[in-house]
Design a protein around this motif. Sequence first.
Motif, mmCIF file in Angstrom:
data_model
loop_
_atom_site.group_PDB
_atom_site.id
_atom_site.type_symbol
_atom_site.label_atom_id
_atom_site.label_comp_id
_atom_site.label_asym_id
_atom_site.label_seq_id
_atom_site.Cartn_x
_atom_site.Cartn_y
_atom_site.Cartn_z
ATOM 1 N N ILE A 1 -8.295 2.980 13.389
ATOM 2 C CA ILE A 1 -7.282 4.036 13.207
ATOM 3 C C ILE A 1 -7.073 4.413 11.732
ATOM 4 O O ILE A 1 -5.940 4.482 11.252
ATOM 5 N N PRO A 2 -8.150 4.674 10.995
ATOM 6 C CA PRO A 2 -7.980 4.969 9.567
ATOM 7 C C PRO A 2 -7.225 6.262 9.307
ATOM 8 O O PRO A 2 -6.526 6.384 8.295
ATOM 9 N N GLU A 3 -7.355 7.237 10.229
ATOM 10 C CA GLU A 3 -6.684 8.516 10.033
ATOM 11 C C GLU A 3 -5.173 8.336 9.926
ATOM 12 O O GLU A 3 -4.499 9.033 9.161
ATOM 13 N N VAL A 4 -4.643 7.396 10.692
ATOM 14 C CA VAL A 4 -3.210 7.114 10.641
ATOM 15 C C VAL A 4 -2.813 6.659 9.243
ATOM 16 O O VAL A 4 -1.871 7.189 8.627
ATOM 17 N N TYR A 5 -3.550 5.678 8.728
ATOM 18 C CA TYR A 5 -3.162 5.083 7.453
ATOM 19 C C TYR A 5 -3.486 5.977 6.262
ATOM 20 O O TYR A 5 -2.895 5.820 5.188
ATOM 21 N N VAL A 6 -4.382 6.944 6.468
ATOM 22 C CA VAL A 6 -4.594 7.971 5.447
ATOM 23 C C VAL A 6 -3.406 8.930 5.431
ATOM 24 O O VAL A 6 -2.835 9.219 4.377
ATOM 25 N N CYS A 7 -3.026 9.423 6.589
ATOM 26 C CA CYS A 7 -1.910 10.378 6.657
ATOM 27 C C CYS A 7 -0.605 9.765 6.159
ATOM 28 O O CYS A 7 0.262 10.481 5.632
ATOM 29 N N PHE B 1 -13.221 4.955 3.480
ATOM 30 C CA PHE B 1 -12.777 3.923 2.548
ATOM 31 C C PHE B 1 -11.931 2.861 3.251
ATOM 32 O O PHE B 1 -12.143 1.655 3.070
ATOM 33 N N ILE B 2 -10.978 3.290 4.051
ATOM 34 C CA ILE B 2 -10.066 2.348 4.703
ATOM 35 C C ILE B 2 -10.813 1.415 5.648
ATOM 36 O O ILE B 2 -10.628 0.189 5.613
ATOM 37 N N ASP B 3 -11.668 1.975 6.494
ATOM 38 C CA ASP B 3 -12.401 1.139 7.446
ATOM 39 C C ASP B 3 -13.341 0.172 6.738
ATOM 40 O O ASP B 3 -13.370 -1.028 7.031
ATOM 41 N N TYR B 4 -14.119 0.696 5.802
ATOM 42 C CA TYR B 4 -15.133 -0.130 5.161
ATOM 43 C C TYR B 4 -14.521 -1.198 4.256
ATOM 44 O O TYR B 4 -15.061 -2.306 4.144
ATOM 45 N N LEU B 5 -13.417 -0.863 3.582
ATOM 46 C CA LEU B 5 -12.769 -1.878 2.744
ATOM 47 C C LEU B 5 -12.376 -3.084 3.588
ATOM 48 O O LEU B 5 -12.593 -4.233 3.195
ATOM 49 N N ALA C 1 0.796 -1.230 0.000
ATOM 50 C CA ALA C 1 0.000 0.000 0.000
ATOM 51 C C ALA C 1 0.825 1.276 0.000
ATOM 52 O O ALA C 1 0.320 2.340 -0.371
ATOM 53 N N TYR C 2 2.087 1.183 0.404
ATOM 54 C CA TYR C 2 2.914 2.391 0.498
ATOM 55 C C TYR C 2 4.196 2.269 -0.323
ATOM 56 O O TYR C 2 5.176 2.971 -0.067
ATOM 57 N N GLY C 3 4.156 1.424 -1.322
ATOM 58 C CA GLY C 3 5.311 1.269 -2.193
ATOM 59 C C GLY C 3 5.614 2.518 -2.996
ATOM 60 O O GLY C 3 6.725 2.682 -3.506
ATOM 61 N N HIS C 4 4.623 3.417 -3.111
ATOM 62 C CA HIS C 4 4.822 4.652 -3.876
ATOM 63 C C HIS C 4 5.650 5.682 -3.110
ATOM 64 O O HIS C 4 6.120 6.657 -3.698
#
Length: 335
Positions: free
Chosen positions: A209-215, A239-243, A95-98
């Motif tokens: 903790i979706p805010e963390v993974y968004v930031c 999106f993060i939580d629901y996915l 998810a963070y390879g970019h």
Amino acid sequence: MCSVPSTVLEHIPIPPVTLYTQPSILDRDRMSTEGTAAVSRAAVQDFLDKMEFVNFKRHRDGELRRRVAEITDTWDFKETARPHINTALVITESAYGHLTDLDAKVAITIFTALATSVDDPNALDGLAFDQFHRRHSDCTVHGDKSPLGLFAKVTSQMAACYPSFAAGAILVAALQFVNASILENATRGTMLHPKALGFVEYRRFLSGIPEVYVCFIWEKTRFPAVNCYIQAIPDACIFIDYLNDILSFYKEELTNELVNYIHDRALVAGTSTSDALRDVIGETVAAAERVRSILGEGEERDAWDAFVRGYIKFHMDDPRYRLREVLGDDFFVEE
């Protein structure tokens, strides 16, 4: 329809399907493995089709793994944390390879490994959650070599990799994550009030903790100003939580884990679980579309698109979600 980038090393197209919505198939008294698989297969494929997801080969980051090993080799609990470390590495690579800042990737991996260690039901009883916030306030927890102490330490160091607002949001969300663990224990066995949909959403937000993974998506070296993405954060959190709820549905049904967002939402909304799942899929896709619209053309949206593709990829490949049973071997790409 959300347009996720389709440039991949290898892919297998997913044919469009119609989501199976017959409510009776999720009746608890008549649930069968076949019924669960049918609902889950239709739901997952419907979601992936709407997201235009195609599978791809994940890049294994040798330097990231070396740096993470240097840190985790010093942990007294390294052996028990090993599954969490492996999960964290795959999340970061997928998810963070970019990201171009290796330090940010290391921080994400260490944070995730510790967060999942702390959240492990087998470890919860041995962790001093009730003392965490007090010790965090007086800074005594930062010298602690326990999972909670190291979790506090890595959380407090995020300003090196992320803008001040994002680093602060990560810190606050991490504190709330510990609160959520306390909340889970305090409310275990509590009957949900039929009007308590707001509480169901609130509890989901804290624990995910979706805010963390968004930031984490927008590193400071490339995106020093948060105003280029801050308005997209609320929808990105949805999106993060629901996915995760969508792609966890199958394995949770099979293991009879019924205390989860989909079941809680269905209960307070007075609807079937299949209808709740269908609604969540629609809301997840819509949230992703809103994020892309808010970000507009440019590097911020490119980073978001890369994250979306990789976050789905992580769930596809993690054996905990058992999605190979749902999608079949032909869908998966050998790493």
